[in-house]
Design an enzyme around this catalytic site. Structure first.
Site: not given
Ligand code: F6R
Length: 614
Positions: A2, A27, A73, A99-100, A487, A491, A494, A510, A609
């Site tokens: 949020c 956010r 969110w 937010n929370g 990773e 990517k 997501e 395995h 984010k």
């Molecule tokens: C994936 C992504 C998330 C963040 C995760 C941790 O692309 O961005 O998996 O890496 O939510 O966020 P931070 O680094 O802000 O603690």
């Protein structure tokens, strides 16, 4: 999660709020709303993006020099018009954005229902709005006291901005667990979840601390800490923002993600700046000045993080064990915090986070601190909660990352972890002088090598086009390249919604090998390193089962290029630095595939984010 914005001053609030919400949309983006405090107080809100809100508001009264805005969110209650913020209390006295999470909202809601309150939404925020109003009307107290009393009954996390229609000359802002920044202009104040909506108006900001409550009026603001034993005001500390508006614009790129991928040569240089000197072979991490003894003497290092930051942590484990010879463990913050981990006083815990606000990582830090460990942070957002709650740390200085899928933050985190591992190794003597100097020189070459990979974008796009309709993908790597495979898979899933798994290549036998057929793209990160021959065998095993191989290889590799369906070459580097290079084609593959599939790359479904809820 949020985003919240607020304005009080002499300008019209609406344009400032809308622009601010667009900056904060990363956010959360399932619904949005604004409230304008004018003669009648107008609230507009709807499901969807900020652009849907703009359409909704067209032709309506948007007058008002005080206002609040929110981009959501969803946690409590599905995304719809009613659950969108701002929320207004039943008798219309209070308007709130939040937010929370309010954990005890159900119990409070039942009590308020017994006292005659009716609820329109399913949200926890409306419960708080009504609780404040109930106390305000029943107790005949002013708005600030009503907010203070209501918050004393709340369990949970919040960043809140509250307006009272009877007291239209001020806004009340409170922070506990969710970030809130106040921009101080001339005769005006701005409020936001982070500094990005504020930077174009003022560079002077106050970061609220947990339990801070600010009462912000046209003629000034009062700040106090609700937990402090000392009654009375607290002196605000004004920080100067180092952010530039250019850094938060798309600057001609189609998406923030693409811009951020292309920024990596520069962002990594920014991560080094003032820290490494290839001419003198010096490396200095100022933020660890007081913690170097703890690090060199640590019996164990524990890295905690979530998502992409966790993957950077896995690379960090390999780096620290190789260069510093200190046993290192990496754990998801969300697991660590709930399993009563064994932590000794001579452990060093390193928390990695781009946002510096991830709720699970923050809670894991508190736990490690309670148990007496030294806790360090590797964070990107300056002034965020994690750097403020750790004993020391290193900022990644990657610049604002706005695309929800993390790219440049990952490479900056790996760069910082490399420098930490090297510095411990140098101090403890586990790296020789020569090894140390060679690594500094190699590290300094990484930005140019990334630029060279980025020039292959068209080639990578052409390969991506062939696999845009895939339903599954397998990513394989060994050693340093195994976290890169994880990773790459994250990517892809997501932003393109293709199911993908990252595996250590040897584990394929395995189980996952059963998935391989002629339709399965297998992306193998196979640059030259200690286990090169082993991964060549793994590629043969996939080919024997008719799987499709897309291999990331070192320039000039003529073994894998004969076996793979496609190869993407990256420049040669020290094995330990290979993740910084081999991840770049994987970021581009997922970007191109997501665009080709028509996905919203910068705002993938269901994600946000900054994950400030547990
Ligand atoms: C994936 C992504 C998330 C963040 C995760 C941790 O692309 O961005 O998996 O890496 O939510 O966020 P931070 O680094 O802000 O603690």
């Amino acid at each position: 999660m949020c985003g919240i914005v607020g304005y009080i001053g002499e300008k019209q609030a609406y344009p400032i709020l809308i622009k601010g919400l667009k900056r904060l949309e990363y956010r959360g983006y399932d619904s949005a709303g604004v409230a304008l405090i004018n003669a009648h107080c107008s609230t507009y809100k709807c499901r969807g993006k900020v652009s849907d809100l703009e359409a909704e508001v067209e032709g309506k009264n948007i007058e008002g020099t005080i206002g609040l805005g929110h981009t959501r969110w969803a946690t409590h209650g599905e995304p719809n018009d009613i659950n969108a913020h701002p929320h207004t209390s039943m008798h219309g006295k209070f308007i709130i954005i939040h937010n929370g999470i309010i954990e005890n909202y159900n119990r409070l809601k039942s009590k308020l229902i017994n006292r005659g309150y009716e609820f329109k939404s399913e949200t926890d925020t409306e419960v708080l709005a009504n609780l404040i109003e109930y106390i305000y009307l029943k107790g005949k107290v002013n708005a600030v006291t009503a907010v203070e009393l209501a918050l004393s009954k709340i369990v949970g996390a919040y960043g809140l901005v509250i307006a009272c229609v009877d007291e239209k000359d001020h806004l009340i802002a409170v922070r506990k667990g969710s970030p809130l920044v106040i921009g101080v202009g001339s005769g005006e104040y701005f409020l936001a979840s982070d500094a990005t909506p504020i930077v174009e108006h003022t560079k002077s900001v106050i970061y609220l601390q947990d339990n801070d409550m600010a009462v912000i009026g046209l003629n000034g603001m009062n700040l106090k800490n609700l937990n402090s034993k000392q009654s009375g005001e607290k002196k605000p500390i004004i920080h100067k923002l180092e952010l530039d508006v250019d850094e938060i614009e798309k600057s001609g790129y189609d998406h923030y993600m693409l811009k951020e991928i292309h920024e990596q040569p520069r962002s990594i240089s920014d991560t080094f700046r003032g820290r490494i000197n290839p001419a003198t072979h010096e490396l200095k991490l100022g933020g660890l000045h007081y913690n170097m003894d703890a690090l060199t003497n640590a019996k164990r290092i524990i890295i905690i993080a979530c998502g992409t930051s966790y993957h950077a942590g896995l690379v960090g484990e390999y780096l620290i064990e190789e260069f510093a010879r200190i046993p290192t463990e990496v754990e998801y913050a969300s697991e660590f915090r709930y399993r009563d981990p064994i932590i000794y006083k001579d452990d060093v815990v390193i928390a990695i986070s781009q946002s510096g606000e991830t709720a699970d990582t923050l809670a894991a830090i508190e736990l490690a601190k309670e148990k007496g460990a030294t806790v360090l942070g590797v964070c990107n957002v300056v002034g965020s909660s994690i750097p403020r709650s750790t004993d020391g740390g290193v900022y990644t200085h990657a610049g604002p990352e706005i695309g929800v899928a993390s790219t440049k933050a990952f490479t900056a985190q790996v760069t910082v972890l490399t420098m930490i591992a090297m510095q411990i190794g140098q101090k403890s003597g586990s790296l020789t002088k020569q090894e140390y100097s060679d690594l500094i020189e190699e590290l300094a070459l990484i930005p140019d090598k990334i630029s060279a990979i980025l020039k292959k974008s068209d080639e990578i796009k052409a390969i991506s086009e062939l696999y845009q309709h895939a339903t599954n993908a397998l990513y394989l790597g060994r050693g340093y390249l195994y976290p890169v495979a994880m990773e790459g898979a994250l990517k892809l899933k997501e932003i393109s919604y293709i199911h993908a798994e990252g595996y250590p290549a040897a584990e394929m036998k395995h189980g996952p090998i059963a998935l391989i057929d002629e339709n399965m793209p297998v992306i193998v990160v196979a640059t030259k390193d200690k286990s090169y021959d082993k991964i060549v065998s793994n590629i043969q095993e996939v080919k024997a089962r008719k799987g499709i191989i897309i291999a990331i290889v070192t320039e000039g590799d003529d073994t894998i290029s004969k076996m793979a369906d496609h190869v993407i070459e990256v420049p040669e580097s020290d094995f330990a630095l290979a993740p910084l290079l081999s991840v770049i084609p994987l970021q581009l593959i997922s970007y191109f595939i997501a665009v080709l599939r028509g996905c919203n790359v910068d705002q993938p479904r269901n994600l946000a984010k900054s994950v400030t809820v547990e």
